[in-house]
Design a protein around this motif. Structure first.
Motif, PDB file in Angstrom:
ATOM      1  N   ARG A   1      -6.759  17.433   6.561  1.00 53.95           N
ATOM      2  CA  ARG A   1      -6.363  17.585   7.956  1.00 53.95           C
ATOM      3  C   ARG A   1      -4.845  17.487   8.118  1.00 53.95           C
ATOM      4  N   VAL A   2      -4.281  16.462   7.473  1.00 53.32           N
ATOM      5  CA  VAL A   2      -2.827  16.297   7.596  1.00 53.32           C
ATOM      6  C   VAL A   2      -2.106  17.480   6.968  1.00 53.32           C
ATOM      7  N   ALA A   3      -2.609  17.926   5.824  1.00 54.96           N
ATOM      8  CA  ALA A   3      -1.990  19.074   5.156  1.00 54.96           C
ATOM      9  C   ALA A   3      -2.016  20.290   6.073  1.00 54.96           C
ATOM     10  N   SER A   4      -3.133  20.484   6.794  1.00 51.08           N
ATOM     11  CA  SER A   4      -3.227  21.640   7.689  1.00 51.08           C
ATOM     12  C   SER A   4      -2.225  21.511   8.825  1.00 51.08           C
ATOM     13  N   THR A   5      -1.945  20.270   9.232  1.00 49.26           N
ATOM     14  CA  THR A   5      -0.973  20.056  10.302  1.00 49.26           C
ATOM     15  C   THR A   5       0.431  20.378   9.840  1.00 49.26           C
ATOM     16  N   VAL A   6       0.704  20.039   8.586  1.00 53.06           N
ATOM     17  CA  VAL A   6       2.021  20.386   8.054  1.00 53.06           C
ATOM     18  C   VAL A   6       2.214  21.880   8.157  1.00 53.06           C
TER      19      VAL A   6
ATOM     20  N   VAL B   1      -8.070  -0.099   9.639  1.00 50.13           N
ATOM     21  CA  VAL B   1      -7.989   0.860   8.545  1.00 50.13           C
ATOM     22  C   VAL B   1      -6.579   1.415   8.475  1.00 50.13           C
ATOM     23  N   PHE B   2      -6.012   1.410   7.267  1.00 53.85           N
ATOM     24  CA  PHE B   2      -4.696   2.020   7.076  1.00 53.85           C
ATOM     25  C   PHE B   2      -4.899   3.526   6.940  1.00 53.85           C
ATOM     26  N   LEU B   3      -4.305   4.291   7.839  1.00 50.47           N
ATOM     27  CA  LEU B   3      -4.439   5.745   7.794  1.00 50.47           C
ATOM     28  C   LEU B   3      -3.152   6.389   7.308  1.00 50.47           C
ATOM     29  N   GLY B   4      -3.306   7.414   6.480  1.00 50.70           N
ATOM     30  CA  GLY B   4      -2.132   8.166   6.038  1.00 50.70           C
ATOM     31  C   GLY B   4      -1.710   7.852   4.623  1.00 50.70           C
ATOM     32  N   LEU B   5      -2.580   7.176   3.863  1.00 51.89           N
ATOM     33  CA  LEU B   5      -2.258   6.833   2.470  1.00 51.89           C
ATOM     34  C   LEU B   5      -3.197   7.585   1.522  1.00 51.89           C
ATOM     35  N   ASN B   6      -2.840   7.625   0.257  1.00 53.13           N
ATOM     36  CA  ASN B   6      -3.735   8.166  -0.761  1.00 53.13           C
ATOM     37  C   ASN B   6      -4.735   7.085  -1.166  1.00 53.13           C
ATOM     38  N   GLY B   7      -5.722   6.853  -0.338  1.00 47.55           N
ATOM     39  CA  GLY B   7      -6.702   5.823  -0.646  1.00 47.55           C
ATOM     40  C   GLY B   7      -7.019   5.028   0.602  1.00 47.55           C
ATOM     41  N   THR B   8      -8.210   4.441   0.624  1.00 48.35           N
ATOM     42  CA  THR B   8      -8.662   3.698   1.799  1.00 48.35           C
ATOM     43  C   THR B   8      -8.378   2.207   1.636  1.00 48.35           C
TER      44      THR B   8
ATOM     45  N   SER C   1       0.839  -1.206   0.000  1.00 48.85           N
ATOM     46  CA  SER C   1       0.000   0.000   0.000  1.00 48.85           C
ATOM     47  C   SER C   1       0.869   1.250   0.000  1.00 48.85           C
ATOM     48  N   MET C   2       1.944   1.214   0.788  1.00 48.85           N
ATOM     49  CA  MET C   2       2.834   2.377   0.845  1.00 48.85           C
ATOM     50  C   MET C   2       3.490   2.603  -0.508  1.00 48.85           C
ATOM     51  N   MET C   3       3.865   1.493  -1.164  1.00 51.13           N
ATOM     52  CA  MET C   3       4.563   1.632  -2.438  1.00 51.13           C
ATOM     53  C   MET C   3       3.613   2.059  -3.550  1.00 51.13           C
ATOM     54  N   ARG C   4       2.435   1.464  -3.618  1.00 50.12           N
ATOM     55  CA  ARG C   4       1.559   1.715  -4.761  1.00 50.12           C
ATOM     56  C   ARG C   4       0.661   2.934  -4.543  1.00 50.12           C
ATOM     57  N   LEU C   5       0.152   3.124  -3.318  1.00 49.50           N
ATOM     58  CA  LEU C   5      -0.751   4.269  -3.101  1.00 49.50           C
ATOM     59  C   LEU C   5       0.000   5.505  -2.629  1.00 49.50           C
ATOM     60  N   ARG C   6       1.157   5.313  -2.055  1.00 46.34           N
ATOM     61  CA  ARG C   6       1.991   6.405  -1.531  1.00 46.34           C
ATOM     62  C   ARG C   6       1.366   7.029  -0.280  1.00 46.34           C
ATOM     63  N   LYS C   7       2.277   7.543   0.556  1.00 46.31           N
ATOM     64  CA  LYS C   7       1.829   8.215   1.765  1.00 46.31           C
ATOM     65  C   LYS C   7       1.259   9.589   1.435  1.00 46.31           C
ATOM     66  N   LEU C   8       0.328  10.061   2.262  1.00 47.12           N
ATOM     67  CA  LEU C   8      -0.161  11.430   2.129  1.00 47.12           C
ATOM     68  C   LEU C   8       0.991  12.397   2.356  1.00 47.12           C
ATOM     69  N   PRO C   9       0.990  13.514   1.646  1.00 47.94           N
ATOM     70  CA  PRO C   9       2.032  14.506   1.910  1.00 47.94           C
ATOM     71  C   PRO C   9       2.022  14.872   3.391  1.00 47.94           C
ATOM     72  N   GLY C  10       3.181  14.845   4.029  1.00 42.22           N
ATOM     73  CA  GLY C  10       3.265  15.214   5.440  1.00 42.22           C
ATOM     74  C   GLY C  10       3.195  14.037   6.397  1.00 42.22           C
ATOM     75  N   VAL C  11       2.840  12.844   5.893  1.00 42.05           N
ATOM     76  CA  VAL C  11       2.788  11.680   6.781  1.00 42.05           C
ATOM     77  C   VAL C  11       4.108  10.918   6.720  1.00 42.05           C
ATOM     78  N   ASN C  12       4.677  10.672   7.886  1.00 39.83           N
ATOM     79  CA  ASN C  12       5.932   9.925   7.953  1.00 39.83           C
ATOM     80  C   ASN C  12       5.679   8.424   7.966  1.00 39.83           C
ATOM     81  N   ARG C  13       4.824   7.973   8.884  1.00 40.07           N
ATOM     82  CA  ARG C  13       4.480   6.559   8.985  1.00 40.07           C
ATOM     83  C   ARG C  13       2.971   6.412   8.943  1.00 40.07           C
ATOM     84  N   PRO C  14       2.436   5.672   7.985  1.00 36.37           N
ATOM     85  CA  PRO C  14       1.011   5.351   8.063  1.00 36.37           C
ATOM     86  C   PRO C  14       0.763   4.461   9.285  1.00 36.37           C
TER      87      PRO C  14
END
Lengths: 371, 371
Positions: free
Chosen positions: B346-351, B304-311, B125-138
């Protein structure tokens, strides 16, 4: 100041337990009620009670069963749940906790029980009783209800802050095996190492290293190593002893307690739901009480400090009289079995093993299989 | 190869969930039974099913409710529970798990469900969907039965091997708050940081640091920080979201599951004990079923995996049809609420917040309180 070792020493053969009356959430009256329960069940126990003597004497006087079975050690200070262990070690000399351990240190008591601050009790125990030769970090071991025939598994360490490296985890395995042998009468206990999966490649580096070390010592120390186990195996039947670091063990045990208490609460709600379910609950009451007794945390109240020169049992801070009584019983049972001496011999043999790495299964170690 | 997006796309407005038919302990027939349950309950779901098409087509054909609601993506390889995540990332292109995530990546599905190997699923999931900008560890978040009015608490991370530093724990707090807001409809969720005691001086250094950081961000991110909580609070009512590292969370959740299953087993034994208790159990059966439903892990199946581009929803490896169905429902609910987009905002606002350390409670962040 008003010690009466002659009183509590008779009849001959009584085992004396040193009890900290202070520091529990419920106060000294509950501790006195607890030792009265113990005294009632077991004529072979005597007590040394530590705390403000002017408070304790009237509480003890009210319980006829304690007549002539309690000596007092006056100490006016109390270690609170908020006190930092480092402060207690430096300034705690006037506290009931310090005094409780002194009775074990001096040999006048065969074991100590306290409901007080765990961190402070461990720090004071390490300072006053000292670690066994060869032990790096003492551990706190608890019994946990399980589906195993003996009804309980041993888990250690549950001692909170402490990080454990591979060698510490090996020592926990050895000490846990010895405790299971003496406390649960399992001649060849099965040891599991707690991880997030059972595959050998999983988990943190120190766990992989500990896996290898524990494997190597299993035969010499006369236990079976079942490898990695998971959280679900703590109440399960794959292992008798669950080895982990103190942080993880502490979280796991409190999660288990919380889950059990949630289920109890929901069960009561479920039985109050309708007239029919209330009727059912009346009929079910003996079944439910049987279940309750089986998993009652008060029955297995008491974390045992392993790896010290002397037996210390930490009772739950919120223990009621029954909880205190079962912590006293545990201290008594361990004192009676000579556990502290057997554990010391076991650890000493391991030190030899570690020094003799080419032949871990040496004849020396095999000669001590019963310990 | 035999995709039928026209079929599963009708009627208009169906939300498409991408489902990995392989990798669960019980095999593809149980997964198909699970999606049939979902399809029966919810006319607004369609499926893309991944695995060996020659095996899957006959299984789907047997369920009339799935007529015209399933598209197939043929993939002959399966990720097993023994496969290492690193191998799957390098050589897993032909697997059903890889294919399942591709449907989310391409946008043809709104969420993915798999019962397979957690580590491999997260790595892929990390490789194919990628992490959300600003997320270090999903992180992986689960729902846990609790005494709170909403009936469940969120716990994260339960993702196994991962160590978390203070910044990771802060991100878990933010992501968990967002999940609680969207998944449990709690406008101002209470966040607790898991530790071995509630006093501020306790615990590991990274926990003290995380305590300070989460405190600082609480107001801007619109949650209440209740400070340190203990294992017993995971099923309790002190917090709605429990934040911890993946190792500790994984052990805690499995310990809770094991304890619940031990109690269930003992309860059954207790009710079989005597004729009277068997009678009581007949009368009590609706009460007990009510309790069972309340804490049934299958009802809250799905991390639920949180912090990825996709659910991505990870269903339990041993899930039965009901378990698969509730994992699908969770993926559906989150897709419908637009959770992925809200979390990203939300994550973007935290960045921004992190970059603007002098004014954590900036107007920008406050404008996004609903997320």
């Amino acid at each position: 100041m008003t010690a009466q070792p002659d009183q509590i020493g008779t009849p001959a053969g009584r085992i004396i337990i040193s009890v900290d009356a202070m520091g529990g959430d419920a106060g000294p009256s509950v501790v006195v009620a607890g030792i009265a329960q113990s005294a009632d069940k077991n004529p072979d126990i005597g007590f040394i009670l530590h705390g403000p003597e002017d408070t304790l004497r009237p509480l003890v006087a009210k319980r006829r069963i304690l007549d002539g079975r309690v000596a007092f050690r006056d100490s006016q200070d109390v270690v609170t749940m908020e006190d930092k262990p480092s402060q207690v070690v430096r300034h705690g000399k006037g506290t009931s906790m310090w005094s409780t351990l002194e009775s074990v240190r001096s040999g006048e008591a065969a074991g100590a029980v306290s409901c007080g601050n765990t961190g402070a009790l461990m720090a004071l125990s390490m300072m006053r009783l000292r670690k066994l030769p060869g032990v790096n970090r003492p551990a706190i071991a608890v019994l946990w209800p399980s589906t195993n025939p003996q009804g309980f598994n041993v888990m250690l360490d549950v001692g909170a802050d402490i990080r454990a490296d591979a060698k510490d985890l090996l020592q926990y395995a050895l000490m846990g095996a010895s405790y299971a042998r003496n406390g649960l009468e399992l001649m060849r206990p099965r040891i599991g190492l707690l991880n997030v999966g059972t595959e050998e490649h999983k988990g943190r580096p120190e766990l992989k290293e500990a896996h290898a070390m524990i494997s190597e010592f299993a035969e010499a120390a006369n236990f079976e190593f079942v490898g990695f186990v998971e959280g679900g195996d703590i109440p399960g039947d794959k292992a008798d002893v669950i080895v982990t670091d103190g942080f993880t063990g502490n979280v796991a045990i409190k999660t288990g307690e919380g889950t059990a208490s949630l289920i109890g609460q929901l069960l009561r709600q479920a039985f109050k739901y309708s007239p029919l379910s209330r009727l059912a609950s009346v009929l079910a009451i003996t079944s439910l009480n049987r279940l309750k007794k089986r998993i009652d945390p008060r029955r297995v109240n008491g974390g045992v400090f392993l790896g010290l020169n002397g037996t210390v049992v930490k009772s739950h801070g919120s223990a009621d009289a029954t909880g205190v009584s079962s912590a006293v019983k545990l201290a008594f049972t361990l004192a009676q079995s000579g556990f502290a001496e057997k554990l010391a011999a076991r650890v000493a043999s391991t030190v030899e093993l570690t020094q003799d790495e080419a032949h871990p299964a040496s004849a020396d170690a095999k000669g001590q299989e019963g310990q």
